[in-house]
Design an enzyme around this catalytic site. Structure first.
Site, mmCIF file in Angstrom:
data_model
loop_
_atom_site.group_PDB
_atom_site.id
_atom_site.type_symbol
_atom_site.label_atom_id
_atom_site.label_comp_id
_atom_site.label_asym_id
_atom_site.label_seq_id
_atom_site.Cartn_x
_atom_site.Cartn_y
_atom_site.Cartn_z
ATOM 1 N N GLY A 58 0.774 -1.258 0.144
ATOM 2 C CA GLY A 58 -0.132 -0.086 0.131
ATOM 3 C C GLY A 58 0.961 1.148 0.029
ATOM 4 O O GLY A 58 2.151 1.163 0.408
ATOM 5 N N CYS A 85 5.563 -5.878 1.386
ATOM 6 C CA CYS A 85 5.517 -4.673 1.389
ATOM 7 C C CYS A 85 5.293 -3.984 2.665
ATOM 8 O O CYS A 85 5.721 -4.103 3.740
ATOM 9 C CB CYS A 85 5.313 -4.144 0.308
ATOM 10 S SG CYS A 85 5.914 -2.382 -0.188
ATOM 11 N N TYR A 86 4.076 -3.078 2.622
ATOM 12 C CA TYR A 86 3.383 -2.343 3.599
ATOM 13 C C TYR A 86 2.870 -3.514 4.458
ATOM 14 O O TYR A 86 3.052 -3.444 5.842
ATOM 15 C CB TYR A 86 2.122 -1.706 2.997
ATOM 16 C CG TYR A 86 1.472 -0.774 4.279
ATOM 17 C CD1 TYR A 86 1.715 0.267 4.655
ATOM 18 C CD2 TYR A 86 0.544 -1.495 5.010
ATOM 19 C CE1 TYR A 86 1.279 0.955 5.748
ATOM 20 C CE2 TYR A 86 -0.225 -0.825 6.018
ATOM 21 C CZ TYR A 86 -0.030 0.310 6.361
ATOM 22 O OH TYR A 86 -0.522 0.985 7.208
ATOM 23 N N HIS A 172 8.067 -7.848 -4.055
ATOM 24 C CA HIS A 172 6.665 -8.232 -4.800
ATOM 25 C C HIS A 172 6.633 -9.424 -5.362
ATOM 26 O O HIS A 172 6.871 -9.269 -6.853
ATOM 27 C CB HIS A 172 6.176 -7.012 -5.750
ATOM 28 C CG HIS A 172 5.648 -5.654 -4.655
ATOM 29 N ND1 HIS A 172 4.465 -5.594 -4.248
ATOM 30 C CD2 HIS A 172 6.447 -4.593 -4.202
ATOM 31 C CE1 HIS A 172 4.344 -4.393 -3.420
ATOM 32 N NE2 HIS A 172 5.464 -3.834 -3.566
ATOM 33 N N GLU A 174 4.088 -10.976 -6.682
ATOM 34 C CA GLU A 174 3.023 -10.950 -7.603
ATOM 35 C C GLU A 174 3.039 -10.681 -8.861
ATOM 36 O O GLU A 174 2.594 -10.960 -9.785
ATOM 37 C CB GLU A 174 1.810 -10.303 -6.973
ATOM 38 C CG GLU A 174 1.913 -8.897 -6.930
ATOM 39 C CD GLU A 174 2.641 -8.435 -5.515
ATOM 40 O OE1 GLU A 174 2.347 -6.997 -5.059
ATOM 41 O OE2 GLU A 174 3.265 -8.851 -5.051
ATOM 42 N N ASP A 229 -17.515 -12.065 -21.582
ATOM 43 C CA ASP A 229 -18.277 -12.346 -20.150
ATOM 44 C C ASP A 229 -19.741 -12.575 -20.397
ATOM 45 O O ASP A 229 -20.236 -13.567 -19.547
ATOM 46 C CB ASP A 229 -18.194 -10.790 -19.569
ATOM 47 C CG ASP A 229 -16.578 -10.346 -19.322
ATOM 48 O OD1 ASP A 229 -15.734 -11.211 -19.398
ATOM 49 O OD2 ASP A 229 -16.406 -9.295 -19.217
ATOM 50 N N LYS A 371 -10.990 -12.624 -15.308
ATOM 51 C CA LYS A 371 -11.321 -12.653 -16.689
ATOM 52 C C LYS A 371 -10.598 -13.993 -17.329
ATOM 53 O O LYS A 371 -11.445 -14.907 -18.187
ATOM 54 C CB LYS A 371 -10.636 -11.514 -17.488
ATOM 55 C CG LYS A 371 -10.814 -11.689 -19.027
ATOM 56 C CD LYS A 371 -12.220 -11.543 -19.661
ATOM 57 C CE LYS A 371 -12.217 -9.697 -19.443
ATOM 58 N NZ LYS A 371 -13.310 -9.635 -20.399
#
Length: 515
Positions: A58, A85-86, A172, A174, A229, A371
């Protein structure tokens, strides 16, 4: 069937959705909650199958007066925890460690030395290429915790508690720039005992059961746009309730070449109503150039069309109490952000805005999917690859790719140019690699020369971007030979365009669409 659950508490990171997607890729179901969510009781956690917590990054500092509120009761639950991180800094602060401004901020690629005896880094090391993005760092460990990674600018780049079940990492994992970030997350899930029981096959079975429970013997109206979708929603509902599903496809006169026929062909065995409403939409847009007004006009026109179609459907089959909609999980996440919904850059057409007087409850079977998961479901349900991997197309259609006033002549020019780009991108084998590739018809005329004669015609701009979710986008570096071929074909085959540009703007600061 109850699945194991990993919760991600979001502290405002731009990459929180990426964490969730990486966890889901390992077959583990996860959800994102605002960091301000009150802690669950141990009984609730057990009932929901809560297996682990992840605290996201964050933009705040843990000591800021306006740092996001957090219920420390979450940490009282007997669960493995990963702070990113945060999230790492918060773990340190709450356990008696200290966080301070780093002497040198660290943004971008970095290399860390890791202790591969730590379960988080099992099978990795001793040095890992990672992505850092922080101005603060942990400068004193909490009692009982030890450092298990370091970089030249961050002496405590990762830490673990004495029991080896709670971790903090400054990097990070991710993002794709962290070479083995996915392996780090997989190692954390292994520590948590997450067995990976989340599959799209099981999702379909459970979604069908939920739809039947919600709808009962009722009928459902589905707004079928032709995108992945709504197509997946239609296929899922067809499996669940059969011929009590009624699809409506609106040709608003702003579609790409062949779009109407391709939808009619693929869904020919559905109860599909194709509405020719091009004149209604184009007449409403006549002389209108302001982007938000154009979107409102298009949205209101869709509402009028669906109101009329709902009434006609009621006359044919009786009461229609349900409207199916292709809401995806990113839409849900946006609504629960602890900072509130993002600033409105541009409004979005969505049939979920149908007026209350229609008295229809929403059926949103994809609201827990990303998605890529929706696409996997579509393939399992038998939709064509062309439909499933169709690039995103804006609800307002080509109107948002014609800055300024929209006219039938401009729509025809854009349709022709867009068809050329589509054909060339597919022929080059790049269609599936790109998030979107399209043409914008600019309200700019310039002098040209064709056949020794002067021309004064419009300008087209080609746009092609790479993205995972549309939230950010990089420019696609298309081959120069391909760009030249596209330009040559548009100028030679589309009378009314004499100049072609290539848009090299990233998102942010630009948006993907022009309006």
């Amino acid at each position: 069937m109850a699945h194991q659950l990993v919760l991600i508490l979001d502290f405002g990171s731009q990459t929180t959705q990426l964490i969730a997607r990486r966890v889901r890729e390992k077959g583990v179901y996860c959800e994102i909650l605002a960091c301000t969510t009150p802690a669950w009781s141990q009984e609730t956690a057990a009932a929901r199958g809560l297996t682990a917590l992840i605290l996201s990054g964050g933009p705040s500092s843990v000591d800021d007066h306006d740092a996001p509120a957090f219920d420390a009761g979450w940490l009282a639950l007997d669960l493995p925890v990963l702070g990113i991180c945060y999230g790492m800094q918060l773990l340190a602060a709450l356990h008696g460690g200290a966080v301070d401004r780093a002497e040198r901020r660290e943004f971008g690629a970095a290399e860390v030395e890791v202790d591969d005896t730590c379960a988080l880094f099992a099978g990795l090391g001793p040095r890992e290429a990672v992505w850092m993005s922080h101005g603060d760092h942990v400068h004193r460990l909490p009692a009982g915790w030890r450092a298990v990674a370091q970089s030249p600018n961050c002496p405590i780049a990762a830490m673990v508690d004495a029991e080896g079940r709670r971790f903090g990492i400054q990097l990070h994992p991710e993002v794709e720039h962290s070479q083995h970030g996915a392996a780090m997350l997989a190692n954390f899930l292994a520590v948590a005992g997450a067995r990976g029981d989340w599959t799209m096959g099981s999702f379909i079975e459970e979604a069908v059961a939920r739809i039947r429970a919600q709808v009962g013997e009722g009928h459902v109206m589905c707004a079928l746009s032709g995108g992945v979708d709504s197509a997946v929603v239609a296929a899922l509902l067809r499996r669940a309730i059969g011929d009590r599903l009624h699809c409506v496809f609106v040709d608003n006169g702003l579609l790409r070449q062949g779009e109407r026929q391709s939808v009619a062909d693929e869904f020919a065995d559905f109860d599909l109503r194709v509405v020719d409403a091009g004149e209604t939409f184009l007449s409403g847009l006549d002389g209108v150039s302001e982007p938000e007004r154009k979107r409102r006009i298009i949205g209101e026109a869709f509402i009028r069309v669906f109101e009329a179609e709902a009434e006609a459907l009621r006359a044919r089959v009786g009461e229609i109490r349900f409207l199916a909609q292709g809401t995806l999980y990113p839409d849900v996440i946006e609504s629960v952000s602890f900072r509130g919904p993002s600033a409105t850059i541009k409004s979005h057409h969505n049939v979920g805005g149908l007026p209350a007087r229609m008295n229809m409850a929403l059926v949103e079977p994809l609201r827990e999917l990303f998605k890529d998961e929706a696409r996997a479901v579509g393939l399992l349900l038998g939709l064509s690859e062309a439909r499933v991997y169709r690039q995103p197309f804006p609800g307002p259609g080509l109107a948002v790719r014609i800055p300024g006033a929209v006219t039938p002549k401009k729509v025809a020019l854009l349709q022709a140019a867009d068809a050329i780009v589509d054909a060339e991108i597919r022929a080059a084998g790049l269609y599936r690699q790109l998030w979107q590739s399209f043409v914008v018809l600019l309200p700019v005329q310039s002098v040209g020369v064709m056949g020794d004669a002067r021309t004064y015609e419009l300008t087209a701009s080609v746009r092609a971007v790479l993205s995972n979710d549309g939230m950010t986008a990089e420019v696609a570096e298309l081959p120069w030979s391909l760009l030249k071929r596209i330009s040559s074909r548009i100028i030679n085959e589309v009378r009314g365009i004499n100049r072609v540009l290539y848009d090299i703007s990233t998102k942010p600061p630009a948006t993907i669409e022009w309006e």
